[in-house]
Design an enzyme around this catalytic site. Structure first.
Site, mmCIF file in Angstrom:
data_model
loop_
_atom_site.group_PDB
_atom_site.id
_atom_site.type_symbol
_atom_site.label_atom_id
_atom_site.label_comp_id
_atom_site.label_asym_id
_atom_site.label_seq_id
_atom_site.Cartn_x
_atom_site.Cartn_y
_atom_site.Cartn_z
ATOM 1 N N LYS A 33 6.274 7.738 -7.958
ATOM 2 C CA LYS A 33 5.024 7.081 -8.629
ATOM 3 C C LYS A 33 3.220 7.540 -8.730
ATOM 4 C CE LYS A 33 6.983 3.059 -8.064
ATOM 5 N NZ LYS A 33 7.800 3.698 -6.725
ATOM 6 N N ARG A 108 7.412 -5.136 -11.857
ATOM 7 C CA ARG A 108 8.394 -5.240 -11.293
ATOM 8 C C ARG A 108 9.355 -6.287 -11.261
ATOM 9 N NH1 ARG A 108 6.000 -1.612 -6.625
ATOM 10 N NH2 ARG A 108 7.912 -1.697 -5.012
ATOM 11 N N ARG A 148 7.788 10.333 4.948
ATOM 12 C CA ARG A 148 6.813 10.403 4.245
ATOM 13 C C ARG A 148 5.122 10.424 5.497
ATOM 14 N NH1 ARG A 148 5.202 6.555 -0.828
ATOM 15 N NH2 ARG A 148 6.390 5.181 0.979
ATOM 16 N N ARG A 181 3.968 4.624 7.147
ATOM 17 C CA ARG A 181 3.474 2.821 6.444
ATOM 18 C C ARG A 181 4.810 2.234 7.490
ATOM 19 N NH1 ARG A 181 3.527 3.407 -0.383
ATOM 20 N NH2 ARG A 181 5.469 1.843 0.137
ATOM 21 N N ARG A 192 14.041 -2.591 0.071
ATOM 22 C CA ARG A 192 13.199 -1.766 -0.984
ATOM 23 C C ARG A 192 14.284 -1.861 -2.283
ATOM 24 N NH1 ARG A 192 9.405 1.892 1.994
ATOM 25 N NH2 ARG A 192 7.831 2.524 -0.390
HETATM 26 P P1 AP5 Z 1 5.279 8.637 -3.614
HETATM 27 O O1 AP5 Z 1 4.032 9.680 -5.050
HETATM 28 O O2 AP5 Z 1 4.461 7.340 -3.016
HETATM 29 O O3 AP5 Z 1 6.221 7.464 -4.514
HETATM 30 P P2 AP5 Z 1 6.205 5.975 -4.901
HETATM 31 O O4 AP5 Z 1 7.248 6.077 -6.420
HETATM 32 O O5 AP5 Z 1 5.075 5.885 -5.229
HETATM 33 O O6 AP5 Z 1 6.890 5.587 -3.608
HETATM 34 P P3 AP5 Z 1 6.094 3.775 -3.049
HETATM 35 O O7 AP5 Z 1 6.963 3.950 -1.134
HETATM 36 O O8 AP5 Z 1 4.382 3.996 -2.529
HETATM 37 O O9 AP5 Z 1 6.713 3.325 -3.775
HETATM 38 P P4 AP5 Z 1 7.204 1.567 -4.007
HETATM 39 O O10 AP5 Z 1 7.325 1.203 -4.833
HETATM 40 O O11 AP5 Z 1 8.089 0.946 -2.821
HETATM 41 O O12 AP5 Z 1 5.478 0.961 -3.030
HETATM 42 P P5 AP5 Z 1 4.715 0.383 -3.177
HETATM 43 O O13 AP5 Z 1 4.037 0.726 -2.523
HETATM 44 O O14 AP5 Z 1 4.173 0.054 -4.844
HETATM 45 O O15 AP5 Z 1 6.219 9.533 -3.103
HETATM 46 C C1 AP5 Z 1 6.972 9.500 -1.726
HETATM 47 C C2 AP5 Z 1 6.934 10.305 -0.829
HETATM 48 O O16 AP5 Z 1 7.850 11.782 -1.985
HETATM 49 C C3 AP5 Z 1 5.939 11.371 -0.629
HETATM 50 O O17 AP5 Z 1 5.974 12.257 0.490
HETATM 51 C C4 AP5 Z 1 5.448 12.654 -1.486
HETATM 52 O O18 AP5 Z 1 4.281 13.096 -0.955
HETATM 53 C C5 AP5 Z 1 7.059 13.075 -1.818
HETATM 54 N N1 AP5 Z 1 7.061 13.087 -2.679
HETATM 55 C C6 AP5 Z 1 6.300 12.596 -4.452
HETATM 56 N N2 AP5 Z 1 6.776 13.515 -5.138
HETATM 57 C C7 AP5 Z 1 7.870 14.706 -5.113
HETATM 58 C C8 AP5 Z 1 8.327 15.368 -5.513
HETATM 59 N N3 AP5 Z 1 8.086 15.856 -6.947
HETATM 60 N N4 AP5 Z 1 9.319 16.296 -4.916
HETATM 61 C C9 AP5 Z 1 9.121 16.480 -3.783
HETATM 62 N N5 AP5 Z 1 8.438 15.593 -2.853
HETATM 63 C C10 AP5 Z 1 7.527 14.437 -3.586
HETATM 64 O O19 AP5 Z 1 4.977 -0.733 -3.102
HETATM 65 C C11 AP5 Z 1 5.181 -1.604 -1.683
HETATM 66 C C12 AP5 Z 1 5.357 -3.243 -0.733
HETATM 67 O O20 AP5 Z 1 4.586 -4.269 -1.445
HETATM 68 C C13 AP5 Z 1 6.893 -3.251 -2.624
HETATM 69 O O21 AP5 Z 1 8.419 -3.254 -0.947
HETATM 70 C C14 AP5 Z 1 6.157 -5.015 -2.222
HETATM 71 O O22 AP5 Z 1 6.603 -5.603 -0.999
HETATM 72 C C15 AP5 Z 1 5.479 -5.158 -2.333
HETATM 73 N N6 AP5 Z 1 4.881 -4.636 -3.973
HETATM 74 C C16 AP5 Z 1 3.721 -3.734 -4.699
HETATM 75 N N7 AP5 Z 1 4.299 -4.011 -5.487
HETATM 76 C C17 AP5 Z 1 4.483 -5.115 -6.424
HETATM 77 C C18 AP5 Z 1 4.983 -6.127 -7.997
HETATM 78 N N8 AP5 Z 1 4.174 -6.043 -8.049
HETATM 79 N N9 AP5 Z 1 5.237 -7.268 -6.937
HETATM 80 C C19 AP5 Z 1 5.765 -7.725 -6.217
HETATM 81 N N10 AP5 Z 1 5.495 -7.086 -5.005
HETATM 82 C C20 AP5 Z 1 5.375 -6.144 -5.319
#
Ligand code: AP5
Length: 238
Positions: A33, A108, A148, A181, A192
């Site tokens: 994402k 979410r 990552r 992270r 997660r």
């Molecule tokens: P990346 O692009 O970072 O993937 P992502 O989907 O953004 O992954 P996240 O881990 O950031 O998502 P998440 O939803 O768990 O975390 P968030 O920060 O939102 O890519 C991941 C890896 O893959 C990278 O190394 C990248 O280089 C690689 N990659 C990407 N595309 C690729 C491809 N095509 N081919 C190969 N490699 C690739 O949330 C964290 C925490 O915050 C949650 O657990 C929760 O506690 C809290 N939180 C956040 N939002 C909310 C909400 N709305 N409500 C409640 N709690 C929330």
């Protein structure tokens, strides 16, 4: 269609500027994402609004919100709907959101989705959201998350399995040691994923039922995924 062609059709068509409006990127942890949001942001000059990044910024600044959020995030659970909705409401007041924005990691839960739907319907002339769900297999997600690494200085993201730096654990661009992270361990990833399956998967179904929805295959090179996401958004907005 090549990515450059998709990007150019998205800029102006017969002199009319494309207005992306609100775009939701949905999908489990590690699906890409954030990576895709960065690409759309560059192509369409609209901001990425990542609730994960906003929360992590609060944690690193030691704000009251960050203090409440840190333990919850480290367990892989979701931060409360009210806190997150309030944070998004504040961000959406910024003028850079006028022609569109990419929501990454929000909504979410169904409660967050209802809040967003009501919030947007109260804004005169607001375009409805288009939602794009990115699909990747469980084992690939696990490799993306546990591999990552991030440069603490320039924030460039690497992956020790998929996109390793030239020198182990050091940023190619500025030589700074890479960090991990705190929620990118296998144990927290599993939590997660549980949160995703029970609370976020219903959000995907909510937007699928509303119709302005597409699924893309996230298990391709980054630029191929970007081309699919952009094509889907252009199609849904046409
Ligand atoms: P990346 O692009 O970072 O993937 P992502 O989907 O953004 O992954 P996240 O881990 O950031 O998502 P998440 O939803 O768990 O975390 P968030 O920060 O939102 O890519 C991941 C890896 O893959 C990278 O190394 C990248 O280089 C690689 N990659 C990407 N595309 C690729 C491809 N095509 N081919 C190969 N490699 C690739 O949330 C964290 C925490 O915050 C949650 O657990 C929760 O506690 C809290 N939180 C956040 N939002 C909310 C909400 N709305 N409500 C409640 N709690 C929330």
């Amino acid at each position: 269609m090549a990515l450059s062609a998709v990007a150019s059709t998205s800029g102006t068509q017969e002199g009319l500027k494309f207005t992306p409006g609100p775009i939701l990127l949905l999908g489990p942890p590690g699906v890409g994402k954030g990576t895709q949001a960065q690409e759309l942001m560059a192509a369409w000059s609209i901001p990425q609004i990542s609730t994960g990044d906003l929360l992590r910024s609060n944690v690193s600044r030691g704000t009251a919100l960050g203090k409440q959020a840190k333990e919850v995030m480290d367990r892989g659970e979701l931060v409360s709907d009210d806190l997150v909705n309030q944070m998004v409401a504040e961000r959406l007041k910024e003028p850079d959101t006028a022609t569109g924005y990419i929501l990454d990691g929000f909504p979410r839960t169904l409660k967050q989705a209802d809040w967003l739907d009501q919030h947007l319907s109260a804004i005169p002339g607001s375009l409805p959201v288009v939602a794009v769900s990115i699909e990747v297999s469980y084992n690939q997600l696990l490799r993306r998350i546990t591999g990552r690494r991030i440069c603490s200085l320039c924030k460039t993201s690497y992956n020790i399995y998929l996109q390793p730096p030239k020198v182990d654990e050091v940023c190619d661009l500025d030589g700074t040691p890479l960090t991990r992270r705190s929620d990118d361990t296998e144990e927290v990833f599993e939590e997660r994923m549980r949160a995703y399956t029970s609370l976020t998967a219903p959000v995907v179904e909510h937007y699928r039922a509303l119709g302005l929805f597409a699924e893309v295959n996230g298990e391709q090179p980054v630029n191929a995924v970007t081309a699919e996401v952009m094509r889907a958004v252009l199609h849904l907005r046409s």
